[in-house]
Write an enzyme that holds these catalytic residues in place. Sequence first.
Site, PDB file in Angstrom:
ATOM      1  N   GLU A  31      22.289  21.455  86.175  1.00 43.03           N
ATOM      2  CA  GLU A  31      23.120  20.422  86.081  1.00 43.03           C
ATOM      3  C   GLU A  31      23.186  19.788  84.605  1.00 43.03           C
ATOM      4  O   GLU A  31      21.970  19.606  84.003  1.00 43.03           O
ATOM      5  CB  GLU A  31      22.944  19.204  87.054  1.00 43.03           C
ATOM      6  CG  GLU A  31      22.848  19.785  88.468  1.00 43.03           C
ATOM      7  CD  GLU A  31      22.308  18.859  89.464  1.00 43.03           C
ATOM      8  OE1 GLU A  31      22.194  17.706  89.069  1.00 43.03           O
ATOM      9  OE2 GLU A  31      22.207  19.013  90.928  1.00 43.03           O
TER      10      GLU A  31
ATOM     11  N   CYS B 170      23.431  14.764  78.996  1.00 41.25           N
ATOM     12  CA  CYS B 170      22.302  14.969  79.586  1.00 41.25           C
ATOM     13  C   CYS B 170      21.799  16.402  80.080  1.00 41.25           C
ATOM     14  O   CYS B 170      22.417  16.891  80.951  1.00 41.25           O
ATOM     15  CB  CYS B 170      22.067  14.055  80.848  1.00 41.25           C
ATOM     16  SG  CYS B 170      20.411  14.064  81.669  1.00 41.25           S
TER      17      CYS B 170
ATOM     18  N   CYS C  39      11.543  21.749  89.402  1.00 34.38           N
ATOM     19  CA  CYS C  39      10.573  20.955  88.568  1.00 34.38           C
ATOM     20  C   CYS C  39       9.162  21.127  89.349  1.00 34.38           C
ATOM     21  O   CYS C  39       9.243  21.022  90.623  1.00 34.38           O
ATOM     22  CB  CYS C  39      10.942  19.656  88.438  1.00 34.38           C
ATOM     23  SG  CYS C  39       9.834  18.531  87.476  1.00 34.38           S
TER      24      CYS C  39
ATOM     25  N   CYS D 197       7.879  14.217  91.626  1.00 34.80           N
ATOM     26  CA  CYS D 197       7.977  12.927  91.658  1.00 34.80           C
ATOM     27  C   CYS D 197       8.796  12.424  92.986  1.00 34.80           C
ATOM     28  O   CYS D 197       9.727  13.052  93.551  1.00 34.80           O
ATOM     29  CB  CYS D 197       8.670  12.280  90.264  1.00 34.80           C
ATOM     30  SG  CYS D 197       8.077  12.455  88.925  1.00 34.80           S
TER      31      CYS D 197
ATOM     32  N   CYS E 283      12.618  11.682  92.985  1.00 32.28           N
ATOM     33  CA  CYS E 283      13.650  12.690  92.228  1.00 32.28           C
ATOM     34  C   CYS E 283      14.047  13.877  93.143  1.00 32.28           C
ATOM     35  O   CYS E 283      13.210  14.506  93.886  1.00 32.28           O
ATOM     36  CB  CYS E 283      12.690  13.132  91.125  1.00 32.28           C
ATOM     37  SG  CYS E 283      13.812  14.444  90.125  1.00 32.28           S
TER      38      CYS E 283
ATOM     39  N   LEU F 206       7.485   6.019  82.912  1.00 27.42           N
ATOM     40  CA  LEU F 206       6.370   5.322  83.215  1.00 27.42           C
ATOM     41  C   LEU F 206       6.275   4.841  84.807  1.00 27.42           C
ATOM     42  O   LEU F 206       5.505   5.147  85.576  1.00 27.42           O
ATOM     43  CB  LEU F 206       6.377   4.221  82.388  1.00 27.42           C
ATOM     44  CG  LEU F 206       5.226   3.155  82.150  1.00 27.42           C
ATOM     45  CD1 LEU F 206       5.033   2.444  80.820  1.00 27.42           C
ATOM     46  CD2 LEU F 206       4.853   2.439  83.260  1.00 27.42           C
TER      47      LEU F 206
ATOM     48  N   CYS G 118      20.017  13.447  89.137  1.00 25.43           N
ATOM     49  CA  CYS G 118      19.534  14.984  88.884  1.00 25.43           C
ATOM     50  C   CYS G 118      19.039  15.592  90.455  1.00 25.43           C
ATOM     51  O   CYS G 118      18.406  15.052  91.257  1.00 25.43           O
ATOM     52  CB  CYS G 118      18.270  14.785  88.093  1.00 25.43           C
ATOM     53  SG  CYS G 118      18.507  14.508  86.259  1.00 25.43           S
TER      54      CYS G 118
END
Length: 348
Positions: free
Chosen positions: A93, A106, A113, A117, A120, A213, A331
């Site tokens: 994307e 972006c 990935c 996380c 996500c 972070l 995302c």
Amino acid sequence: MEDKIALLGMTLSELKSVAGEIGMPSFAARQMAEWLYGKKVASIDEMTNISAKNRCLLNERYTVGCLGPVDCQRSADGTVKYLYRTAAGGYVETVYIPDGDRATLCVSSQVGCRMNCRFCMTGKQGFSGQLAAADILNQLYSLPERDTLTNVVFMGQGEPLDNLDNVLRATEILTADYGYAWSPKRITVSTVGLRKGLKRFLDESECHLAVSLHNPFADQRARLMPAENSYGLQEIVALLREYDFTHQRRLSFEYTMFEGVNDTLAHAKELLRLLGGVECRMNLIRFHPVPGVDLKGTSEEGMLRFRDYLTGHGLFSTIRASRGQDIFAACGLLSTAKQQGVELKKTE
């Protein structure tokens, strides 16, 4: 096209090797670079200052490598999310975000990935493969609005420092005189912070850096971001202190806010302690629901209090504007739907 090599994503030295292989003069490398990165041609046949014979030889082994988007969703606020198919067959994307006289793209750096996380959607896909530099640059190259772009952020799918060779190759081409000739100030690379890649990126690139972070306490951050267990914030910040961010290059931290998880006064005070003396800014991000994630976003009032406390104590902080919520701009949602054969519909 599958058995041909993409010229898109090649550096000038690599284009010189191509020219030598074909038997073309070395200056033909700059001609190819101009056609690719200056004029953005769709085919080798459009490179008209290269002889017909050499274009024919190039066509036997090479292709430009541009692939248009296969799907898109348009938001009422002007944001557009595009879905691209990679040369290897995956989906990634890209989000186009116009804002007055600025237009930011972006881009993604991986299919899926490895970071996993908690908040996500891309991490829930797992990792399917690296994007080649051609796949990364194609997100700009084949973008319908490409001529309006002012900035690029590597904040899409994937962890850029987990695909550092191809990300650095792409940013070299974006900033080189033979390429797009952009200032590095127009490019920001985001990372959770990887031991093997962070120092190299800082040493080899002049692009802006954004560090995800999301929680200043190591144990709490690890529950949100497993990468904390292999390279912690304390080490990341210690490394960042070795570099000068007081001039052209900017350092920022990204902080998605979750109610009762990372939005208390204790978290704000720990952020001030952790980042004291570091020239940086804090980008506070609203969290919007992701399927299967049991987290709730901090209220607007809570975000404002958190921002004002940080800024009032010397850590300049902003709240990032939410864009494209009616088209699932977070995302991973569109590519996941594509893989699962599910149609996403705009929210009202």
